[in-house]
Scaffold this motif. Structure first.
Motif, mmCIF file in Angstrom:
data_model
loop_
_atom_site.group_PDB
_atom_site.id
_atom_site.type_symbol
_atom_site.label_atom_id
_atom_site.label_comp_id
_atom_site.label_asym_id
_atom_site.label_seq_id
_atom_site.Cartn_x
_atom_site.Cartn_y
_atom_site.Cartn_z
ATOM 1 N N SER A 241 24.489 -28.583 22.417
ATOM 2 C CA SER A 241 25.030 -28.377 21.135
ATOM 3 C C SER A 241 26.799 -28.436 21.270
ATOM 4 N N LYS A 242 27.046 -28.171 22.563
ATOM 5 C CA LYS A 242 28.628 -27.952 22.938
ATOM 6 C C LYS A 242 29.037 -29.408 23.271
ATOM 7 N N GLY A 271 21.079 -23.141 25.115
ATOM 8 C CA GLY A 271 22.149 -23.465 24.556
ATOM 9 C C GLY A 271 23.335 -22.339 24.826
ATOM 10 N N THR A 273 24.295 -19.890 23.617
ATOM 11 C CA THR A 273 24.973 -19.542 22.238
ATOM 12 C C THR A 273 25.664 -18.200 22.272
ATOM 13 N N ARG A 275 29.096 -17.379 20.978
ATOM 14 C CA ARG A 275 30.255 -17.314 20.184
ATOM 15 C C ARG A 275 29.702 -17.143 18.608
ATOM 16 N N SER A 277 31.206 -18.707 16.249
ATOM 17 C CA SER A 277 31.325 -20.105 15.690
ATOM 18 C C SER A 277 29.946 -20.991 16.075
ATOM 19 N N TYR A 278 29.037 -20.704 17.064
ATOM 20 C CA TYR A 278 28.114 -21.182 17.428
ATOM 21 C C TYR A 278 26.864 -20.832 16.619
ATOM 22 N N TYR A 279 26.893 -19.610 16.094
ATOM 23 C CA TYR A 279 25.697 -19.223 15.373
ATOM 24 C C TYR A 279 25.694 -19.556 13.842
ATOM 25 N N GLY A 285 27.908 -22.112 12.253
ATOM 26 C CA GLY A 285 27.764 -23.078 13.284
ATOM 27 C C GLY A 285 26.433 -23.807 13.151
#
Length: 330
Positions: A241-242, A271, A273, A275, A277-279, A285
């Motif tokens: 996802s990054k 992932g 995950t 941050r 902003s990733y959630y 996110g």
């Protein structure tokens, strides 16, 4: 006897199910607190729980929380999320990487670490054997003097280097593994230094089949990946996802290269995950649902187009391989 050690005790490995092998659920890393880097603070248990529920609703069953003591884990909050969602969660003993150790140790951990001002001073002052004893206690008694046991031991190194204190924690974690038989995990900054870590692990007599090396997709080099895989270790492709680091096509290409060379039983996918902003439920996110909901179907399609059995590989990466990777064998 074989078992997997979770936040709620030991389970039969066959009960683990579909697993993300490297995530962070609730944490306030002291280093990032001091830097006022709010994006790196997963500090709302209820929002984290909603993302875990998204994962569960798509068929997810287990998550490895790879948050070590120096990354500000909240073991009580994560345990409650496990209780309230029914998702199996695995905790982590050990350490991360050295630049995080310049941070002050929070007051509530002074009963664990002693009256030290920073992680750097604590790790510097303690002997390898004393650090080993600390990691063993976190596996056999509980994380941070709780009754919540760790399910793996972890160490980390920085970008293109291994500092003396990182080597010290690596050796301590290796010795804790010998005593507990806990699975081992490595943080490799940007996917570097895995081969150098391997040489130190060999000097400690480690069977590399107990190891998983994180962030392998941050260094998308199939030749390098094969060198690691030849040791028998697991390779964790945990940057799904990054896109800022690489497109998914690059990750999938590297994974299929390993499969083509016969290493499909040594691949983990997740992932990392870590941050807001990733959630999804912190800052809109992609969230914990993205791998199961979007990446897995895309991987199956691309694997099938290349002559592989995509569904079989997904079962390997998320069910069969984690079941073996995170098992204590005593």
């Amino acid at each position: 006897m074989s078992f997997i050690r979770t936040f709620h005790g030991d389970i039969d490995p066959d009960k683990l199910g579909f697993t993300y092998s490297h995530e962070h659920i609730v944490c306030r890393p002291p280093y990032w607190v001091e830097q006022q880097a709010d994006d790196l603070l997963l500090d709302d248990k209820e929002k984290s729980k909603l993302d875990v529920l998204d994962f569960k609703n798509l068929g997810g069953q287990a998550i490895v929380d790879a948050t070590a003591i120096d990354y500000g884990r909240d073991v009580q909050a994560v345990k409650k999320i496990a209780e309230e969602t029914g998702v199996t969660l695995i905790g982590t003993a050990g350490f991360n990487k050295s630049f995080l150790w310049n941070a002050a140790i929070p007051d509530h951990l002074k009963n664990v670490t002693g009256d030290y001002s920073t992680y750097y001073k604590w790790i510097n002052d303690k002997s390898i054997n004393e650090l080993t004893e600390f990691v063993v206690r976190e596996i056999e008694e509980g994380l941070e003097c709780t009754n919540i046991p760790g399910g793996q031991v972890k160490f980390g190194t920085g970008y293109n280097r291994i500092t003396p204190l990182e080597e010290k924690t690596l050796r301590a974690v290796a010795r804790a593994h010998h005593e507990t038989k806990a699975p081992m995990h490595s943080h490799t900054e940007a996917g570097t230094m895995a081969l150098e870590q391997i040489e130190i692990l060999k000097s400690e007599g480690i069977n590399l089949e107990y190891m998983s090396f994180g962030h392998m997709d941050r260094n998308p080099d199939p030749f390098y990946h094969e060198k690691v895989a030849k040791t028998g270790a697991f390779l964790s492709f945990d940057g799904i996802s990054k896109i800022k680091y690489a497109p998914e096509s690059t990750r999938i290409h590297c994974i299929l290269e390993l499969v083509n060379k016969g290493y499909e039983d040594q691949i983990l996918v997740s992932g990392d995950t870590a941050r807001k902003s990733y959630y999804k439920h912190y800052d809109y996110g992609l969230g914990l649902e993205n791998i199961l909901g979007k990446w897995v179907p895309r991987f199956i399609e691309e694997a099938d187009q290349n002559g592989f059995d995509g569904k079989k590989l997904v079962d390997k990466f998320f069910v069969q391989n984690p079941k073996r990777c995170f098992t204590f064998k005593k």
